[in-house]
Design a protein around this motif. Structure first.
Motif, mmCIF file in Angstrom:
data_model
loop_
_atom_site.group_PDB
_atom_site.id
_atom_site.type_symbol
_atom_site.label_atom_id
_atom_site.label_comp_id
_atom_site.label_asym_id
_atom_site.label_seq_id
_atom_site.Cartn_x
_atom_site.Cartn_y
_atom_site.Cartn_z
ATOM 1 N N ALA A 141 0.921 -1.218 -0.008
ATOM 2 C CA ALA A 141 -0.146 -0.025 -0.123
ATOM 3 C C ALA A 141 0.896 1.368 -0.009
ATOM 4 N N GLU A 142 0.615 2.082 -0.639
ATOM 5 C CA GLU A 142 1.328 3.446 -0.798
ATOM 6 C C GLU A 142 0.157 4.659 -0.828
ATOM 7 N N ILE A 143 0.402 5.135 0.365
ATOM 8 C CA ILE A 143 -0.485 6.598 0.820
ATOM 9 C C ILE A 143 -0.088 7.813 0.013
ATOM 10 N N MET A 144 -0.667 8.241 -0.649
ATOM 11 C CA MET A 144 -0.100 9.330 -1.597
ATOM 12 C C MET A 144 -1.210 10.257 -2.077
ATOM 13 N N VAL A 145 -0.738 11.583 -2.517
ATOM 14 C CA VAL A 145 -1.639 12.520 -3.147
ATOM 15 C C VAL A 145 -1.660 12.481 -4.532
ATOM 16 N N LEU A 146 -3.008 12.046 -5.251
ATOM 17 C CA LEU A 146 -3.235 11.926 -6.253
ATOM 18 C C LEU A 146 -4.209 12.916 -7.087
ATOM 19 N N ARG A 147 -4.119 13.178 -8.502
ATOM 20 C CA ARG A 147 -5.041 14.134 -9.180
ATOM 21 C C ARG A 147 -6.558 13.289 -9.141
ATOM 22 N N ASP A 148 -6.254 12.123 -9.523
ATOM 23 C CA ASP A 148 -7.475 11.129 -9.561
ATOM 24 C C ASP A 148 -7.108 9.793 -9.508
ATOM 25 N N ASP A 149 -7.901 8.789 -9.678
ATOM 26 C CA ASP A 149 -7.546 7.470 -9.433
ATOM 27 C C ASP A 149 -6.820 6.612 -10.545
ATOM 28 N N ARG A 150 -6.465 7.305 -11.626
ATOM 29 C CA ARG A 150 -5.701 6.669 -12.599
ATOM 30 C C ARG A 150 -4.471 6.299 -12.429
ATOM 31 N N VAL A 151 -3.853 5.096 -12.297
ATOM 32 C CA VAL A 151 -2.607 4.477 -11.666
ATOM 33 C C VAL A 151 -2.052 3.459 -12.732
ATOM 34 N N PRO A 152 -0.921 3.193 -12.890
ATOM 35 C CA PRO A 152 -0.361 2.159 -13.939
ATOM 36 C C PRO A 152 -1.117 0.637 -13.536
ATOM 37 N N PRO A 153 -1.242 0.166 -14.846
ATOM 38 C CA PRO A 153 -1.683 -1.604 -14.604
ATOM 39 C C PRO A 153 -1.268 -2.111 -13.599
ATOM 40 N N GLY A 154 -1.968 -3.013 -12.845
ATOM 41 C CA GLY A 154 -1.665 -3.873 -11.712
ATOM 42 C C GLY A 154 -1.853 -3.196 -10.418
ATOM 43 N N LEU A 155 -2.148 -1.891 -10.474
ATOM 44 C CA LEU A 155 -2.584 -1.008 -9.001
ATOM 45 C C LEU A 155 -3.891 -0.633 -9.380
ATOM 46 N N ARG A 156 -4.355 -0.422 -7.842
ATOM 47 C CA ARG A 156 -5.628 0.090 -7.547
ATOM 48 C C ARG A 156 -5.576 1.466 -6.540
ATOM 49 N N ALA A 157 -6.257 2.369 -7.038
ATOM 50 C CA ALA A 157 -6.268 3.568 -6.268
ATOM 51 C C ALA A 157 -7.569 3.639 -5.397
ATOM 52 N N ILE A 158 -7.429 3.652 -3.874
ATOM 53 C CA ILE A 158 -8.689 3.567 -3.241
ATOM 54 C C ILE A 158 -8.830 5.020 -2.464
ATOM 55 N N PRO A 159 -9.696 5.785 -2.736
ATOM 56 C CA PRO A 159 -9.866 6.998 -2.058
ATOM 57 C C PRO A 159 -9.837 7.068 -0.627
ATOM 58 N N LEU A 160 -9.134 7.743 0.176
ATOM 59 C CA LEU A 160 -9.087 7.876 1.531
ATOM 60 C C LEU A 160 -9.708 9.244 2.208
ATOM 61 N N LEU A 161 -9.189 10.067 1.653
ATOM 62 C CA LEU A 161 -9.371 11.659 2.356
ATOM 63 C C LEU A 161 -9.374 12.642 1.392
ATOM 64 N N ASP A 162 -10.280 13.423 1.373
ATOM 65 C CA ASP A 162 -10.544 14.851 0.746
ATOM 66 C C ASP A 162 -9.910 16.018 1.691
ATOM 67 N N ASP A 163 -8.667 16.547 1.660
ATOM 68 C CA ASP A 163 -8.039 17.207 2.466
ATOM 69 C C ASP A 163 -8.146 18.649 2.032
ATOM 70 N N PRO A 164 -8.746 19.585 2.660
ATOM 71 C CA PRO A 164 -8.985 20.823 2.211
ATOM 72 C C PRO A 164 -7.900 21.815 2.740
ATOM 73 N N TYR A 165 -7.301 22.700 2.071
ATOM 74 C CA TYR A 165 -6.308 23.661 2.625
ATOM 75 C C TYR A 165 -7.062 24.813 3.320
ATOM 76 N N LEU A 166 -6.533 25.266 4.363
ATOM 77 C CA LEU A 166 -6.914 26.384 5.365
ATOM 78 C C LEU A 166 -5.730 27.604 5.067
#
Length: 306
Positions: A141-166
């Motif tokens: 598992a890699e916890i990371m910031v992405l623009r969308d859920d598109r990742v290389p073949p063989g991987l799946r992006a699971i949404p965790l958090l929408d983190d707003p800026y203050l």
């Protein structure tokens, strides 16, 4: 290469003392047992059993191979048990990569509970170096910031958090008493940078400011949140910081305000291997991670399961 199945047959013959008994134990005919032993003798070029009275007895070579067959069967049984444990999440290793904020705020809430649930699983934590690109083996598992859920073949992006800026402003700023601030009202302010120029997080800030009709005038380069907030506290400018990151940054001398029109937000995902998705230990880790997110910021959870 010796045939493992024939070795197992030989072991049964040696340990039961007869072709007939081995056939009974293994569910074969005596003729099939004899054929297996004869084939193994041809493979080895060695006599493995010999007639003794009305029965048979193993030769020294036969006893030697039967002993190795016993060890081989033991190893196979151990392997089957280990594989079953791995499938059940009872043993093995789970490698997780993370970005700094997630490591500081979320993972300490996860690792202790995970260790109690899976005491035989070795949890390895590594600082992330960006999305896997095929040049290195991806973590479980890699916890990371992405623009969308598109990742290389063989991987799946699971949404965790929408983190707003203050918005982070000096305590004496004219807007310090407001409940929120429209981003456009910070257009003429000096800004403190807090991200590396190539990062997605910095792009989020720049694009939000562009949507509000201006480009931020960066007068100070901080490139980390704690340094940037310290510069803001000193009155050198304003900045935007993700809400999750502000959990790790002292607030003395600054105020933090929600940002509107627009609200810059970064999306945090767990990128996992397709082949490992659904593994009990990984599933439990992600569940604990979501619980940690809810503990910190209940309203920020992405609210979707992968």
């Amino acid at each position: 290469m010796l045939d493992v199945h024939r070795l197992i047959v030989l072991r049964s013959v040696v340990e039961t003392g007869s072709i007939q008994s081995a056939a009974s134990h293994l569910g074969y005919t005596p003729s099939a047992i004899s054929q297996h032993v004869a084939s193994l003798q041809r493979e080895t070029g060695t006599v493995l059993v010999e007639r003794h009275g009305r029965g048979i007895r193993p030769t020294e070579a036969g006893r030697l191979l039967a002993g190795h067959a016993r060890e081989i069967q033991g190893k196979i049984a151990d392997a089957e048990t280990a594989l079953a444990d791995l499938r059940a999440g009872k043993a093995g290793r789970l490698t997780v990569r993370y970005f700094a904020t997630a490591g500081a705020v979320l993972l300490p809430r996860v690792v202790g509970r995970f260790g109690r649930l899976f005491p035989d699983v070795r949890l390895e934590l590594r600082l992330s170096k960006g999305l896997p690109d095929g040049t290195r083996d991806p973590a479980d598992a890699e916890i990371m910031v992405l623009r969308d859920d598109r990742v290389p073949p063989g991987l799946r992006a699971i949404p965790l958090l929408d983190d707003p800026y203050l918005a982070v402003l000096p305590a004496g700023h004219p807007l310090a008493g407001a409940e929120s601030v429209e981003l456009g009202r910070l257009a003429r302010e000096p800004w403190v940078d807090n991200e590396w120029p190539s990062s997605l997080c910095r792009d989020t800030i720049i694009e939000a400011c562009g949507a509000a009709g201006f480009s931020p005038d960066f007068v100070v380069e901080g490139h980390d949140y704690a340094t940037a907030v310290a510069f803001v506290a000193a009155g050198l400018g304003v900045t935007l910081v993700p809400r999750l990151a502000l959990e790790t940054v002292p607030s003395h001398g600054v105020v933090r305000l929600p940002v509107t029109r627009p609200t810059p937000t970064r999306s945090v995902f767990a990128v996992v291997k397709e082949a490992g998705h659904g593994h009990p230990a990984l599933t439990a880790f992600l569940d604990l991670l979501r619980e940690a997110i809810d503990d910190v910021h209940p309203s920020s959870s992405a609210g979707r399961n992968g």
